[in-house]
Design a protein around this motif. Sequence first.
Motif, PDB file in Angstrom:
ATOM      1  N   UNK A   1     -12.181   1.167  -5.237  1.00  0.00           N
ATOM      2  CA  UNK A   1     -12.679   1.849  -4.078  1.00  0.00           C
ATOM      3  C   UNK A   1     -12.741   3.218  -4.200  1.00  0.00           C
ATOM      4  N   UNK A   2     -13.731   3.986  -3.324  1.00  0.00           N
ATOM      5  CA  UNK A   2     -13.834   5.237  -3.446  1.00  0.00           C
ATOM      6  C   UNK A   2     -13.098   6.121  -2.191  1.00  0.00           C
ATOM      7  N   UNK A   3     -12.351   7.065  -2.592  1.00  0.00           N
ATOM      8  CA  UNK A   3     -11.572   7.877  -1.600  1.00  0.00           C
ATOM      9  C   UNK A   3     -12.958   8.908  -1.053  1.00  0.00           C
ATOM     10  N   UNK A   4     -12.734   9.231   0.182  1.00  0.00           N
ATOM     11  CA  UNK A   4     -13.497  10.331   0.996  1.00  0.00           C
ATOM     12  C   UNK A   4     -13.014  11.750   0.533  1.00  0.00           C
ATOM     13  N   UNK A   5     -13.094  12.438   1.766  1.00  0.00           N
ATOM     14  CA  UNK A   5     -12.624  13.735   1.746  1.00  0.00           C
ATOM     15  C   UNK A   5     -11.326  14.029   1.786  1.00  0.00           C
ATOM     16  N   UNK A   6     -10.391  13.387   1.987  1.00  0.00           N
ATOM     17  CA  UNK A   6      -8.962  13.584   2.243  1.00  0.00           C
ATOM     18  C   UNK A   6      -8.119  13.273   0.681  1.00  0.00           C
ATOM     19  N   UNK A   7      -7.051  13.624   0.707  1.00  0.00           N
ATOM     20  CA  UNK A   7      -6.045  13.217  -0.376  1.00  0.00           C
ATOM     21  C   UNK A   7      -4.970  12.157   0.057  1.00  0.00           C
ATOM     22  N   UNK A   8      -5.092  11.163  -0.552  1.00  0.00           N
ATOM     23  CA  UNK A   8      -4.081  10.005  -0.479  1.00  0.00           C
ATOM     24  C   UNK A   8      -2.971   9.892  -1.588  1.00  0.00           C
ATOM     25  N   UNK A   9      -1.864   9.473  -0.987  1.00  0.00           N
ATOM     26  CA  UNK A   9      -0.685   9.336  -1.848  1.00  0.00           C
ATOM     27  C   UNK A   9      -0.540   7.682  -1.421  1.00  0.00           C
ATOM     28  N   UNK A  10      -0.230   6.950  -2.602  1.00  0.00           N
ATOM     29  CA  UNK A  10      -0.143   5.518  -2.236  1.00  0.00           C
ATOM     30  C   UNK A  10       0.749   5.024  -3.141  1.00  0.00           C
ATOM     31  N   UNK A  11       1.670   4.054  -2.829  1.00  0.00           N
ATOM     32  CA  UNK A  11       2.728   3.116  -3.722  1.00  0.00           C
ATOM     33  C   UNK A  11       1.769   2.159  -4.274  1.00  0.00           C
ATOM     34  N   UNK A  12       1.948   1.855  -5.428  1.00  0.00           N
ATOM     35  CA  UNK A  12       1.246   0.569  -6.108  1.00  0.00           C
ATOM     36  C   UNK A  12       2.115  -0.514  -5.966  1.00  0.00           C
ATOM     37  N   UNK A  13       1.305  -1.594  -5.329  1.00  0.00           N
ATOM     38  CA  UNK A  13       1.991  -2.921  -4.994  1.00  0.00           C
ATOM     39  C   UNK A  13       1.650  -3.997  -5.642  1.00  0.00           C
ATOM     40  N   UNK A  14       0.953  -3.631  -6.878  1.00  0.00           N
ATOM     41  CA  UNK A  14       0.499  -5.105  -7.640  1.00  0.00           C
ATOM     42  C   UNK A  14       0.301  -4.562  -8.992  1.00  0.00           C
ATOM     43  N   UNK A  15       0.596  -5.108 -10.160  1.00  0.00           N
ATOM     44  CA  UNK A  15       0.284  -4.956 -11.552  1.00  0.00           C
ATOM     45  C   UNK A  15      -1.212  -4.859 -11.566  1.00  0.00           C
ATOM     46  N   UNK A  16      -1.616  -4.099 -12.865  1.00  0.00           N
ATOM     47  CA  UNK A  16      -2.980  -3.584 -12.851  1.00  0.00           C
ATOM     48  C   UNK A  16      -3.659  -4.950 -13.170  1.00  0.00           C
TER      49      UNK A  16
END
Length: 73
Positions: A50-65
């Motif tokens: 998916x494509x991020x909009x105008x803000x910056x997001x910090x996220x924690x990975x929840x699944x293997x690639x």
Amino acid sequence: IGTTFVVGPGERIALDGQVTRGQSDVNQAAITGESVPVPKQPGDEVYAGTINGDGTLYATNTKAAEDTTLARI
């Protein structure tokens, strides 16, 4: 799994994860078919591809690639 990653404005989200910091609208059309961006804030789930909009997001990975929503499609 458990690694924090940063998604800048306009960048594609690389992995499934949970937002830990930041706010932005995310274009999920490729995954969910929704035609309007979905607001994301801490605690919300984000999906690879998916494509991020105008803000910056910090996220924690929840699944293997290889187990991301995009990989399963």
